[in-house]
Write a protein that holds these residues in place. Structure first.
Motif, PDB file in Angstrom:
ATOM      1  N   UNK A 144     -34.648  14.236  26.457  1.00 59.68           N
ATOM      2  CA  UNK A 144     -35.824  14.504  25.639  1.00 59.68           C
ATOM      3  C   UNK A 144     -37.054  14.603  26.529  1.00 59.68           C
ATOM      4  N   UNK A 145     -38.020  15.411  26.092  1.00 60.90           N
ATOM      5  CA  UNK A 145     -39.276  15.581  26.813  1.00 60.90           C
ATOM      6  C   UNK A 145     -40.401  15.698  25.793  1.00 60.90           C
ATOM      7  N   UNK A 146     -41.631  15.557  26.265  1.00 58.35           N
ATOM      8  CA  UNK A 146     -42.824  15.697  25.428  1.00 58.35           C
ATOM      9  C   UNK A 146     -43.601  16.916  25.916  1.00 58.35           C
ATOM     10  N   UNK A 147     -44.010  17.753  24.976  1.00 56.65           N
ATOM     11  CA  UNK A 147     -44.781  18.947  25.331  1.00 56.65           C
ATOM     12  C   UNK A 147     -46.187  18.538  25.728  1.00 56.65           C
ATOM     13  N   UNK A 148     -46.598  18.959  26.922  1.00 50.25           N
ATOM     14  CA  UNK A 148     -47.931  18.665  27.442  1.00 50.25           C
ATOM     15  C   UNK A 148     -48.867  19.829  27.140  1.00 50.25           C
ATOM     16  N   UNK A 149     -48.369  21.046  27.297  1.00 47.89           N
ATOM     17  CA  UNK A 149     -49.128  22.259  26.998  1.00 47.89           C
ATOM     18  C   UNK A 149     -48.206  23.151  26.170  1.00 47.89           C
ATOM     19  N   UNK A 200     -26.300  15.475  38.836  1.00 50.11           N
ATOM     20  CA  UNK A 200     -27.408  15.013  39.663  1.00 50.11           C
ATOM     21  C   UNK A 200     -28.489  16.077  39.694  1.00 50.11           C
ATOM     22  N   UNK A 201     -29.620  15.710  40.256  1.00 52.85           N
ATOM     23  CA  UNK A 201     -30.749  16.618  40.437  1.00 52.85           C
ATOM     24  C   UNK A 201     -31.182  17.218  39.103  1.00 52.85           C
ATOM     25  N   UNK A 202     -31.509  18.496  39.090  1.00 47.84           N
ATOM     26  CA  UNK A 202     -32.033  19.131  37.884  1.00 47.84           C
ATOM     27  C   UNK A 202     -30.995  19.160  36.765  1.00 47.84           C
ATOM     28  N   UNK A 247     -43.448  17.026  29.764  1.00 47.00           N
ATOM     29  CA  UNK A 247     -43.302  15.842  30.601  1.00 47.00           C
ATOM     30  C   UNK A 247     -41.873  15.351  30.419  1.00 47.00           C
ATOM     31  N   UNK A 248     -41.135  15.385  31.526  1.00 44.93           N
ATOM     32  CA  UNK A 248     -39.710  15.071  31.509  1.00 44.93           C
ATOM     33  C   UNK A 248     -39.445  13.978  32.538  1.00 44.93           C
ATOM     34  N   UNK A 249     -39.036  12.815  32.062  1.00 43.72           N
ATOM     35  CA  UNK A 249     -38.750  11.673  32.936  1.00 43.72           C
ATOM     36  C   UNK A 249     -39.923  11.357  33.862  1.00 43.72           C
ATOM     37  N   UNK A 250     -41.134  11.435  33.330  1.00 41.22           N
ATOM     38  CA  UNK A 250     -42.315  11.080  34.086  1.00 41.22           C
ATOM     39  C   UNK A 250     -42.894  12.187  34.945  1.00 41.22           C
ATOM     40  N   UNK A 251     -42.256  13.342  34.958  1.00 36.79           N
ATOM     41  CA  UNK A 251     -42.741  14.473  35.752  1.00 36.79           C
ATOM     42  C   UNK A 251     -43.105  15.625  34.825  1.00 36.79           C
ATOM     43  N   UNK A 252     -44.108  16.399  35.225  1.00 39.89           N
ATOM     44  CA  UNK A 252     -44.487  17.572  34.449  1.00 39.89           C
ATOM     45  C   UNK A 252     -43.706  18.774  34.979  1.00 39.89           C
ATOM     46  N   UNK A 253     -43.008  19.428  34.061  1.00 40.47           N
ATOM     47  CA  UNK A 253     -42.187  20.590  34.393  1.00 40.47           C
ATOM     48  C   UNK A 253     -42.748  21.826  33.697  1.00 40.47           C
ATOM     49  N   UNK A 254     -42.597  22.989  34.327  1.00 40.60           N
ATOM     50  CA  UNK A 254     -42.855  24.227  33.599  1.00 40.60           C
ATOM     51  C   UNK A 254     -41.728  24.368  32.591  1.00 40.60           C
ATOM     52  N   UNK A 255     -42.046  24.953  31.460  1.00 47.87           N
ATOM     53  CA  UNK A 255     -41.049  25.044  30.399  1.00 47.87           C
ATOM     54  C   UNK A 255     -41.221  26.347  29.635  1.00 47.87           C
ATOM     55  N   UNK A 256     -40.172  26.698  28.932  1.00 47.09           N
ATOM     56  CA  UNK A 256     -40.235  27.807  27.978  1.00 47.09           C
ATOM     57  C   UNK A 256     -39.263  27.505  26.855  1.00 47.09           C
ATOM     58  N   UNK A 257     -39.558  28.097  25.703  1.00 48.14           N
ATOM     59  CA  UNK A 257     -38.722  27.865  24.530  1.00 48.14           C
ATOM     60  C   UNK A 257     -37.411  28.623  24.662  1.00 48.14           C
ATOM     61  N   UNK A 258     -36.359  28.055  24.119  1.00 51.27           N
ATOM     62  CA  UNK A 258     -35.038  28.668  24.175  1.00 51.27           C
ATOM     63  C   UNK A 258     -34.969  29.919  23.303  1.00 51.27           C
TER      64      UNK A 258
END
Length: 149
Positions: free
Chosen positions: A90-95, A81-83, A105-116
């Motif tokens: 899967x997500x789409x890179x916005x920036x 559940x939750x995060x 953009x992950x499940x309709x929400x914009x998340x901060x992200x970084x590469x693994x």
């Protein structure tokens, strides 16, 4: 305290446990049953509380870990559940995403992200897979890498 009040508390704890499924309140319900038995035996409130505390502690320390281990050993998947539920999605890179910053953009929400991986730059519009969640940051890798893994 009369024995039937302990019974009422026990049924309330079992009902709430049915909603939480942590097996903690169920152990306390066992303690209330012991306290109810102590009350029916004519012991005063002090001994009833002692019975509740001792039986609850023993059930929490001995029975709960055993039950949890056996429930998990059945092979039934745990529902995340939750995060944690976003790992593997899967997500789409916005920036543009780098090892230090980016947005997806992950499940309709914009998340901060970084590469693994360090040195990887993922351009906007690319598809990525979430590998883990660190706080409020999705750690991602490009989609094509996950297909070969």
């Amino acid at each position: 305290m009369d024995w039937y009040w302990w019974l009422v508390i026990m049924f309330a704890l079992v009902a709430i446990e049915a909603l939480t499924l942590d097996l903690v309140l169920f152990m306390f319900a066992g303690g209330t049953l012991a306290a109810g038995i102590a009350s029916a035996a004519g012991l005063d409130l002090t001994w009833q509380v002692v019975a509740f505390a001792v039986v609850s502690a023993v059930l929490l320390a001995a029975l709960r870990p055993f039950l949890l281990k056996n429930l998990r050993a059945r092979g039934e998947p745990l529902v995340e559940t939750n995060a944690a539920a976003n790992v593997g999605r899967e997500a789409i890179v916005v920036q543009e995403v780098t090892s230090t910053a980016g947005l997806v953009k992950l499940r309709g929400e914009v998340w901060t992200a970084r590469a693994d991986d360090d040195g990887v730059v993922i351009p906007a519009g690319a598809e990525v897979v979430v590998r883990r969640i660190d706080g409020a940051t999705a750690v991602v890798e490009p989609q094509q890498q996950s297909a070969g893994a």
